[in-house]
Enzyme design. Sequence first.
Site, PDB file in Angstrom:
ATOM      1  N   GLU A   1       0.851  -1.204   0.000  1.00 35.37           N
ATOM      2  CA  GLU A   1       0.000   0.000   0.000  1.00 35.37           C
ATOM      3  C   GLU A   1       0.886   1.254   0.000  1.00 35.37           C
ATOM      4  O   GLU A   1       0.744   2.139   0.859  1.00 35.37           O
ATOM      5  CB  GLU A   1      -0.981  -0.017   1.181  1.00 35.37           C
ATOM      6  CG  GLU A   1      -1.928  -1.204   1.091  1.00 35.37           C
ATOM      7  CD  GLU A   1      -3.099  -1.182   2.074  1.00 35.37           C
ATOM      8  OE1 GLU A   1      -3.180  -0.260   2.905  1.00 35.37           O
ATOM      9  OE2 GLU A   1      -3.951  -2.092   1.982  1.00 35.37           O
TER      10      GLU A   1
ATOM     11  N   GLU B   1      -4.556  -8.963  -0.007  1.00 36.83           N
ATOM     12  CA  GLU B   1      -5.265  -8.634   1.246  1.00 36.83           C
ATOM     13  C   GLU B   1      -6.744  -8.519   0.922  1.00 36.83           C
ATOM     14  O   GLU B   1      -7.129  -7.694   0.084  1.00 36.83           O
ATOM     15  CB  GLU B   1      -4.791  -7.306   1.852  1.00 36.83           C
ATOM     16  CG  GLU B   1      -3.502  -7.399   2.612  1.00 36.83           C
ATOM     17  CD  GLU B   1      -3.148  -6.118   3.360  1.00 36.83           C
ATOM     18  OE1 GLU B   1      -4.060  -5.398   3.823  1.00 36.83           O
ATOM     19  OE2 GLU B   1      -1.942  -5.850   3.471  1.00 36.83           O
TER      20      GLU B   1
HETATM   21  O1  AHR Z   1      -4.679  -6.012   7.287  1.00 36.24           O
HETATM   22  C1  AHR Z   1      -4.578  -4.843   8.040  1.00 36.24           C
HETATM   23  C2  AHR Z   1      -3.986  -3.690   7.248  1.00 36.24           C
HETATM   24  O2  AHR Z   1      -4.828  -3.357   6.195  1.00 36.24           O
HETATM   25  C3  AHR Z   1      -2.671  -3.938   6.572  1.00 36.24           C
HETATM   26  O3  AHR Z   1      -1.582  -3.781   7.422  1.00 36.24           O
HETATM   27  C4  AHR Z   1      -2.650  -2.914   5.502  1.00 36.24           C
HETATM   28  O4  AHR Z   1      -1.889  -3.297   4.393  1.00 36.24           O
HETATM   29  C5  AHR Z   1      -4.123  -2.729   5.152  1.00 36.24           C
HETATM   30  O5  AHR Z   1      -4.477  -1.407   5.080  1.00 36.24           O
END
Ligand code: AHR
Length: 532
Positions: free
Chosen positions: A204, A337
């Site tokens: 991110e 994610e």
């Molecule tokens: O999964 C929790 C957080 O969500 C992670 O650290 C980040 O990459 C995302 O914003």
Amino acid sequence: MFLKATKRIAALATAAAVSVQPLPALAQQPASVRLEVKANQPGSKISREIFGQFAEHLGSGIYGGIWVGPESPIHNVRGIRSDVVAALRAIRVPNVRWPGGCFGDNYHWRNGVGPRGQRPATLNPDWGGVIEPNSFGTHEYFDFLDQIGADAFISENIGSGSVQEGSDWFEYMTSDKPTTLAKERAANGHPTPYNVKYLGLGNESWGCGGAMSPDHYVEEMKRFARFTRNYNPAQQAPASAMKRIAVGWDGGNSDYTDAVMKAWKDKVWSWDLEGVSLHGYTIPNSWEKKGPSVGFGEDEYAKAIRATLNMKEWIARQSAIMDKYDPDRKVGLYVDEWGIWTDPNPGSNPGFLQQQNTLRDALIAALNLDIFMRNSDRVRGANIAQMINVLQAMILTDGPRMLVTPTYHVYRMYVPFQDATLISVSLDAGTYAYGDIRLPAVDAVAARDESGMLWLALVNVDPNRGAQIEASIEGLAARSASGEVLTAATVDAHNTFDRQNQVAPRHFIGRTSGGRLFFKLPPKSVAVVEVR
Ligand code: AHR
């Protein structure tokens, strides 16, 4: 801190179990759903990597969830808890993304190697501001992977780390030549090089990874992609080579995906990429007020299911951008994610992202896995957030106690789909309606496993109405069908440390007649069926 927090989870979970409001029981006739399985029309291979996991240094995701230390009274092998290893082995985890997440861009690998007693205590500023003891570092991560039988997916620190630091880490992990770093690895207990299957080039980077503009990220990413080399001799052939995954979509617009793919198309010989990432969470309401993880009714349920189906659109949009630069689909999309993100358990540290896991979340897992499978010509991997004690977890722990969640059961039921071949299906899904929300009631995926066996995965989203399935299978006269179904009395049913099997799959047998297959899907259920 950890023990207090997890005890609170257990207490809350128990409290929630008594306060849940069941949905009104509506005696509705099951909907009739005809399903045509085109067994003669095989599609792409479903990469088992879409069943990947994510374990960040966040809350009790690592400490307490995986790592208890060799001196712990909890049964462990070299500090890694054995109950968790056994549960994870059963779902055949293909890879574990580590050490972050946002934590990854704060992580300095040198803090996590060498004698544990001498490792520095650092801070985890993103997640609760707690002390990071660095007891779980590179060697402990690979030991854990060996114990569960998974591959490595390392998220490299691009935000606060240097190219040199990253390059040294990979030399340390993968060199078989007796360099000073490789000798240090051997002295720390691992003479043979480690195998790193995936390299995440930052996390991110449009947000917690450094708030970089797409162009700035691309320039940084190219240097990391160039100099983070994998020296392991076993990973030099194209088929076994490490795959590099750049940061993609920022959830709001697609500039990152476009910039990364354009750079990939214009690249020169010195660097390359094999993947672009997509992060996509299911937020039932809004980021500020996400909604509770238990104790919700049909309204929250319907909104969450509607939200999770956005994944289809997100993948389609990113895929279309990638197609512009890569019509042959050489670069994979990695949803590294995803999962449902609710409000934290009341009373828990909000920075620990602890939430309960319900039957609703199991349906959400199944619907997303179905979307990934249907898009397996582009989606080559996915990592649910996160494996243990954080967000949509497979496993919750409380000191020595451990439970598996409804989401875990879906991952176990879906094991036959790992590396299977997608088979085309068509169905009249019907409609689940709640207020102004209208959603397809039934979802279905079919695949043949490596032995040729045919499997169906079905989800009935409607919480009030069952579905009577009649399946015809082109090219196969079904003789028997049996499988497992996961459902419960309420959409927010969940397992607690005292009642661990409130939501657990049960076996069922379908009926066959004239080569067709008949079975009933209960309301709000996930089923996996083996057809013979
Ligand atoms: O999964 C929790 C957080 O969500 C992670 O650290 C980040 O990459 C995302 O914003």
